[in-house]
Write an enzyme that holds these catalytic residues in place. Structure first.
Site, PDB file in Angstrom:
ATOM      1  N   GLN A  46       0.827  -1.209   0.000  1.00 20.14           N
ATOM      2  CA  GLN A  46       0.000   0.000   0.000  1.00 20.14           C
ATOM      3  C   GLN A  46       0.860   1.257   0.000  1.00 20.14           C
ATOM      4  OE1 GLN A  46      -2.232  -0.982   3.530  1.00 20.14           O
ATOM      5  NE2 GLN A  46      -0.363  -1.617   4.541  1.00 20.14           N
ATOM      6  N   HIS A  75      -8.854   3.165  20.036  1.00 21.77           N
ATOM      7  CA  HIS A  75      -8.109   1.998  20.529  1.00 21.77           C
ATOM      8  C   HIS A  75      -8.619   1.520  21.891  1.00 21.77           C
ATOM      9  CE1 HIS A  75      -4.955   3.345  17.504  1.00 21.77           C
ATOM     10  NE2 HIS A  75      -5.375   2.167  17.102  1.00 21.77           N
ATOM     11  N   GLU A 128       0.744  -8.621  11.592  1.00 18.43           N
ATOM     12  CA  GLU A 128       0.535  -7.441  10.729  1.00 18.43           C
ATOM     13  C   GLU A 128       1.119  -7.772   9.359  1.00 18.43           C
ATOM     14  OE1 GLU A 128      -0.656  -4.008  10.560  1.00 18.43           O
ATOM     15  OE2 GLU A 128       0.223  -4.304   8.580  1.00 18.43           O
ATOM     16  N   ASP A 150       0.140 -12.572   6.647  1.00 16.32           N
ATOM     17  CA  ASP A 150      -1.284 -12.358   6.398  1.00 16.32           C
ATOM     18  C   ASP A 150      -2.089 -12.955   7.566  1.00 16.32           C
ATOM     19  OD1 ASP A 150      -3.376 -12.018   3.830  1.00 16.32           O
ATOM     20  OD2 ASP A 150      -3.999 -13.406   5.398  1.00 16.32           O
ATOM     21  N   GLY A 151      -2.969 -12.144   8.146  1.00 13.06           N
ATOM     22  CA  GLY A 151      -3.733 -12.579   9.309  1.00 13.06           C
ATOM     23  C   GLY A 151      -4.593 -13.799   9.026  1.00 13.06           C
ATOM     24  N   ASP A 189      -7.950  -5.411  13.957  1.00 19.34           N
ATOM     25  CA  ASP A 189      -7.827  -3.967  13.706  1.00 19.34           C
ATOM     26  C   ASP A 189      -7.289  -3.765  12.291  1.00 19.34           C
ATOM     27  OD1 ASP A 189      -7.716  -1.232  14.025  1.00 19.34           O
ATOM     28  OD2 ASP A 189      -5.814  -1.251  15.103  1.00 19.34           O
ATOM     29  N   THR A 209      -7.552  -2.489   8.015  1.00 19.75           N
ATOM     30  CA  THR A 209      -8.019  -1.506   7.047  1.00 19.75           C
ATOM     31  C   THR A 209      -9.415  -1.919   6.563  1.00 19.75           C
ATOM     32  OG1 THR A 209      -6.648  -2.807   5.555  1.00 19.75           O
ATOM     33  CG2 THR A 209      -5.802  -0.675   6.156  1.00 19.75           C
ATOM     34  N   ASP A 210     -10.154  -0.946   6.038  1.00 19.24           N
ATOM     35  CA  ASP A 210     -11.547  -1.207   5.637  1.00 19.24           C
ATOM     36  C   ASP A 210     -11.645  -2.320   4.585  1.00 19.24           C
ATOM     37  OD1 ASP A 210     -12.264   0.829   7.314  1.00 19.24           O
ATOM     38  OD2 ASP A 210     -12.320   2.349   5.744  1.00 19.24           O
ATOM     39  N   PRO A 266      -6.236  -6.148   0.950  1.00 17.62           N
ATOM     40  CA  PRO A 266      -5.763  -7.393   1.581  1.00 17.62           C
ATOM     41  C   PRO A 266      -6.563  -7.792   2.814  1.00 17.62           C
ATOM     42  CG  PRO A 266      -4.289  -5.568   2.134  1.00 17.62           C
ATOM     43  CD  PRO A 266      -5.301  -5.021   1.144  1.00 17.62           C
TER      44      PRO A 266
HETATM   45  N1  SAM Z   1      -7.844   1.806  12.854  1.00 20.08           N
HETATM   46  C1  SAM Z   1      -7.638   1.605  11.499  1.00 20.08           C
HETATM   47  C2  SAM Z   1      -8.811   1.873  10.625  1.00 20.08           C
HETATM   48  O1  SAM Z   1      -9.729   1.060  10.628  1.00 20.08           O
HETATM   49  O2  SAM Z   1      -8.838   2.857   9.968  1.00 20.08           O
HETATM   50  C3  SAM Z   1      -6.886   0.330  11.227  1.00 20.08           C
HETATM   51  C4  SAM Z   1      -5.471   0.689  11.494  1.00 20.08           C
HETATM   52  S1  SAM Z   1      -4.230  -0.487  11.276  1.00 20.08           S
HETATM   53  C5  SAM Z   1      -2.954   0.588  10.695  1.00 20.08           C
HETATM   54  C6  SAM Z   1      -4.709  -1.452   9.839  1.00 20.08           C
HETATM   55  C7  SAM Z   1      -3.628  -2.445   9.461  1.00 20.08           C
HETATM   56  O3  SAM Z   1      -4.213  -3.620   8.905  1.00 20.08           O
HETATM   57  C8  SAM Z   1      -2.647  -1.938   8.393  1.00 20.08           C
HETATM   58  O4  SAM Z   1      -1.393  -1.715   8.990  1.00 20.08           O
HETATM   59  C9  SAM Z   1      -2.609  -3.073   7.351  1.00 20.08           C
HETATM   60  O5  SAM Z   1      -1.313  -3.315   6.851  1.00 20.08           O
HETATM   61  C10 SAM Z   1      -3.163  -4.236   8.150  1.00 20.08           C
HETATM   62  N2  SAM Z   1      -3.710  -5.325   7.322  1.00 20.08           N
HETATM   63  C11 SAM Z   1      -4.495  -5.229   6.213  1.00 20.08           C
HETATM   64  N3  SAM Z   1      -4.772  -6.466   5.733  1.00 20.08           N
HETATM   65  C12 SAM Z   1      -4.163  -7.358   6.565  1.00 20.08           C
HETATM   66  C13 SAM Z   1      -4.068  -8.786   6.597  1.00 20.08           C
HETATM   67  N4  SAM Z   1      -4.656  -9.530   5.641  1.00 20.08           N
HETATM   68  N5  SAM Z   1      -3.361  -9.360   7.588  1.00 20.08           N
HETATM   69  C14 SAM Z   1      -2.756  -8.609   8.556  1.00 20.08           C
HETATM   70  N6  SAM Z   1      -2.798  -7.257   8.561  1.00 20.08           N
HETATM   71  C15 SAM Z   1      -3.487  -6.640   7.595  1.00 20.08           C
END
Ligand code: SAM
Length: 306
Positions: free
Chosen positions: A38, A69, A112, A144-145, A162, A164-165, A171
């Site tokens: 990203q 948080h 993460e 990957d989670g 927690d 990304t949307d 991802p």
């Molecule tokens: N509070 C935030 C929001 O909803 O706007 C979320 C913040 S946190 C920075 C989101 C994290 O999810 C990012 O760092 C991203 O890299 C991670 N992420 C996205 N897809 C993922 C996956 N498949 N496995 C693990 N982490 C993931």
């Protein structure tokens, strides 16, 4: 979205999926780069202090991160009398991790996807994690989670999601599905709980309802709580908790207070009163959660040309 300049000022505009552009005045760009997953930016904003932007979408800000948080982490962990082992999925800014560690846990596993998010946040947004990434109880994995949860064997007391949307082709998309929640339930202890951020109840209602329906397909108990996060579109934000039966609403104020004191936690937004108040739902939302399919009916009945 690019920074737009209007009468000499710099503004960050996050264009929403619902025809709303929220603009935030910017003093400067502290970091701009691209990882394998990203685009990453850290902006110094006038109203919110430093802000993390991923793929043009605001993730967290110094000013209101504590509300988000604390409300993602504390209701779930206070619902457990002695949480020991917690999994965080995503959360690369470290705000969740910091609050989870306050519960005197034995171990936190954080998975993460993007190492660059953690590195950028540690350098440019250190106040959000406040040293939590240096805690020896943390096992931080860059993976990957979904794949981690698929393979994991040892159970957790709580799982905090927690991400990304859920925007295609992002991802995080498959980590909002019933299939993923099934995998999560498999590695939750019997009285364990999970929580995920679940979007804006007012502007992105379909996202919240999809998450709710998917969790309901897997967990006997699903609860939604609300909190204001001023830097997010629509301000009002939702968090959805799920469990095999452990009910965060079964706690009384005295128990929440006693657990916070025993763990030495003094939150800035969450409190014993907030714990109960945040699960009180306005009728429009309670009605939708009782019959989520009505929302789709409503949409379908709208005129085709708008
Ligand atoms: N509070 C935030 C929001 O909803 O706007 C979320 C913040 S946190 C920075 C989101 C994290 O999810 C990012 O760092 C991203 O890299 C991670 N992420 C996205 N897809 C993922 C996956 N498949 N496995 C693990 N982490 C993931």
């Amino acid at each position: 979205m690019p920074l737009v300049s209007s009468s000499g000022e710099q503004w960050f505009g996050e264009r929403e999926r619902v025809g709303l552009e929220q603009r935030i005045q910017v003093r400067g760009v502290l970091y701009e780069g691209r990882s394998d997953y990203q685009s990453i930016r850290v902006l110094d904003t006038v109203p919110f202090g430093r802000a993390l932007i991923l793929d043009g979408v605001l993730q967290t800000t110094e000013t209101d991160e504590f509300i988000y948080h604390e409300m993602l982490v504390h209701p779930v962990l206070i619902s457990l009398s002695q949480p020991e082992r917690v999994l965080i999925i995503g959360g690369g800014d470290g705000g969740c991790l910091r609050r989870a560690l306050e519960h005197r846990l034995r171990e936190v596993v954080q998975v993460e996807l993007d190492r660059a998010v953690v590195e950028t946040c540690r350098r440019y947004l250190p106040r959000v994690s406040s040293g939590a990434f240096d805690d020896t109880r943390l096992h931080l994995l860059f993976a990957d989670g979904y794949e981690f949860v698929e393979e994991a064997q040892e159970p957790f007391d709580a799982i905090i999601v927690d991400l990304t949307d859920p925007l295609p082709p992002g991802p995080s998309l498959r980590l909002f599905t019933a299939e993923f929640y099934q995998l999560v339930r498999r590695i939750l202890k019997e009285d364990g709980l999970m929580v995920t951020q679940s979007s804006s109840p007012l502007l992105l209602t379909d996202e919240l309802l999809r998450i709710y329906v998917n969790l309901k397909a897997v967990f006997p108990l699903v609860r939604v709580c609300l909190a204001p996060v001023p830097s997010y579109p629509g301000v009002l934000w939702s968090f959805t908790l799920a469990s095999g039966g452990n009910d965060p609403l079964a706690l009384d104020e005295a128990t929440v207070r006693q657990r916070l004191e025993a763990r030495g936690i003094s939150p800035r937004y969450y409190s014993p009163q907030m714990h109960l108040a945040s699960f009180a739902l306005p009728p429009f939302l309670a009605d939708l959660l009782a019959e989520p399919e009505r929302f789709q009916d409503l949409k379908a009945s709208q005129p085709v040309a708008q």
